[in-house]
Write a protein that holds these residues in place. Sequence first.
Motif, PDB file in Angstrom:
ATOM      1  N   LEU A 159      54.235  28.552   9.807  1.00  0.00           N
ATOM      2  CA  LEU A 159      53.673  28.168  11.105  1.00  0.00           C
ATOM      3  C   LEU A 159      54.442  28.759  12.278  1.00  0.00           C
ATOM      4  O   LEU A 159      53.998  28.629  13.421  1.00  0.00           O
ATOM      5  N   GLN A 160      55.559  29.387  12.014  1.00  0.00           N
ATOM      6  CA  GLN A 160      56.276  30.051  13.102  1.00  0.00           C
ATOM      7  C   GLN A 160      55.458  31.186  13.702  1.00  0.00           C
ATOM      8  O   GLN A 160      55.771  31.685  14.777  1.00  0.00           O
ATOM      9  N   GLY A 162      52.385  30.800  14.632  1.00  0.00           N
ATOM     10  CA  GLY A 162      51.378  30.202  15.501  1.00  0.00           C
ATOM     11  C   GLY A 162      51.745  30.300  16.969  1.00  0.00           C
ATOM     12  O   GLY A 162      52.820  30.782  17.348  1.00  0.00           O
ATOM     13  N   SER A 164      52.917  29.159  20.679  1.00  0.00           N
ATOM     14  CA  SER A 164      54.024  28.301  21.087  1.00  0.00           C
ATOM     15  C   SER A 164      53.538  26.924  21.542  1.00  0.00           C
ATOM     16  O   SER A 164      54.176  25.909  21.286  1.00  0.00           O
ATOM     17  N   ASP A 166      50.847  25.200  20.525  1.00  0.00           N
ATOM     18  CA  ASP A 166      50.499  24.377  19.371  1.00  0.00           C
ATOM     19  C   ASP A 166      51.738  23.900  18.632  1.00  0.00           C
ATOM     20  O   ASP A 166      51.804  22.752  18.175  1.00  0.00           O
ATOM     21  N   LEU A 167      52.729  24.773  18.514  1.00  0.00           N
ATOM     22  CA  LEU A 167      53.967  24.381  17.823  1.00  0.00           C
ATOM     23  C   LEU A 167      54.714  23.318  18.620  1.00  0.00           C
ATOM     24  O   LEU A 167      55.358  22.440  18.039  1.00  0.00           O
ATOM     25  N   GLU A 168      54.640  23.389  19.945  1.00  0.00           N
ATOM     26  CA  GLU A 168      55.287  22.366  20.769  1.00  0.00           C
ATOM     27  C   GLU A 168      54.641  21.002  20.539  1.00  0.00           C
ATOM     28  O   GLU A 168      55.326  19.980  20.470  1.00  0.00           O
ATOM     29  N   ALA A 171      55.771  19.915  17.128  1.00  0.00           N
ATOM     30  CA  ALA A 171      57.188  19.557  17.197  1.00  0.00           C
ATOM     31  C   ALA A 171      57.388  18.262  17.959  1.00  0.00           C
ATOM     32  O   ALA A 171      58.340  17.518  17.716  1.00  0.00           O
ATOM     33  N   TYR A 248      56.600  22.629   7.473  1.00  0.00           N
ATOM     34  CA  TYR A 248      57.135  22.824   8.822  1.00  0.00           C
ATOM     35  C   TYR A 248      57.910  21.588   9.291  1.00  0.00           C
ATOM     36  O   TYR A 248      59.017  21.703   9.829  1.00  0.00           O
ATOM     37  N   CYS A 252      61.957  20.803  10.088  1.00  0.00           N
ATOM     38  CA  CYS A 252      62.456  20.185  11.320  1.00  0.00           C
ATOM     39  C   CYS A 252      63.325  18.963  11.021  1.00  0.00           C
ATOM     40  O   CYS A 252      63.689  18.221  11.939  1.00  0.00           O
ATOM     41  N   LEU A 322      46.891  27.668  14.392  1.00  0.00           N
ATOM     42  CA  LEU A 322      48.238  27.138  14.196  1.00  0.00           C
ATOM     43  C   LEU A 322      49.077  28.045  13.311  1.00  0.00           C
ATOM     44  O   LEU A 322      50.278  28.213  13.533  1.00  0.00           O
ATOM     45  N   ARG A 323      48.444  28.637  12.292  1.00  0.00           N
ATOM     46  CA  ARG A 323      49.209  29.477  11.371  1.00  0.00           C
ATOM     47  C   ARG A 323      49.355  30.918  11.851  1.00  0.00           C
ATOM     48  O   ARG A 323      50.054  31.714  11.232  1.00  0.00           O
TER      49      ARG A 323
END
Length: 355
Positions: A159-160, A162, A164, A166-168, A171, A248, A252, A322-323
């Motif tokens: 997922l890195q 994807g 930023s 969406d990852l936020e 996260a 993912y 974390c 996302l991916r």
Amino acid sequence: MRLTSRGWGVVAVVAFGAVMSWQYGPRSLDAVVIPLVVVVVAGVLTTVRADRPRVRRAPVPEGFLGENRTVTVGIETDSSVAATVRDEISDGVAAADPSVETTLEGETELEYDLTLEERGEHRIGPLSIAVRDVFGLFERRFEYEETTTVLAYPRVYDLQNGTSRDLEILAGVAREANREEFDHLREYQRGDPLREVHWKSAAKRPDDELVVKEFAADETVGAAAVAAECTPGRDDELAAAVASVATYLLECEVRVGLTVGAEGHPPSTGRRHHRSLLRSLAVLEAEELDEQSRAEADVLVQADANGTTVVVEGHEIPFDRLRGADGRTAVDSRSDGNGSSNADAETDGSPGVAA
């Protein structure tokens, strides 16, 4: 017991010689026919007296799609015998040739490689051993009902890759989960912060009474509840999405719990837990969640004819976005270039998740 193609040829020569000898006299034909008759009789006796070989199977390690696994079969015989060993494999795995022609003598260990092509639990076997006499004229087949299985995990995307934003959002669930662990819902009381109101559950109440999320204090690592559901025919897409999201969050350092249908995994971390989640997702089938499981989920993954969506705190994120666009998988990113993940990942079955 049956004749091989070579055996049929020898029998034909013997029959022809016998006819010619009867018509024109034995003479030199006996020099050919009699030795062949001796060979045929010896072949029959050798094949009939052959003992049934004893077989044992070694477990086949589970793995990720595209990886190779070695199937090992141990065969024990009381005497030396030529044989063809053939193993049956189910759909979802592939082997160049799961049959071996060899000479069995004492304890023999045979191996062949197969490739994991589809998610799921795949059957290996049953096995058959066809033994032949030393001249290759007669063959006797032994069947073995014992089988084993190999488990192929779903595809895990990194997922890195994807966006930023969406990852936020994803996260953010990790940061919220690290603060404290969800315990239950309760009625709203004056002074409760509005950010703790569970609006989805409140909207379903006939009296419009508000409910808030109650958390249990947790001074270790927080937990995130992941729930998943899909329509029939979308289980592969769902399994890949859930495996990627769970991986993912575990990276974390969040304790991840999983609910799929009636099956649930309590929150935990580490490679052993990651592997347990992947095993469940390997055999995941289409199933819908109940309303309570949807309401309690921090991350809800849904797959249907419109695609796969990851719902996080009311935000609906298409999993394809996302991916990332390149579709690179977590296993690919840690591969040694030969279709296998690195040593730690292959041993523990969990790429990139700390113990």
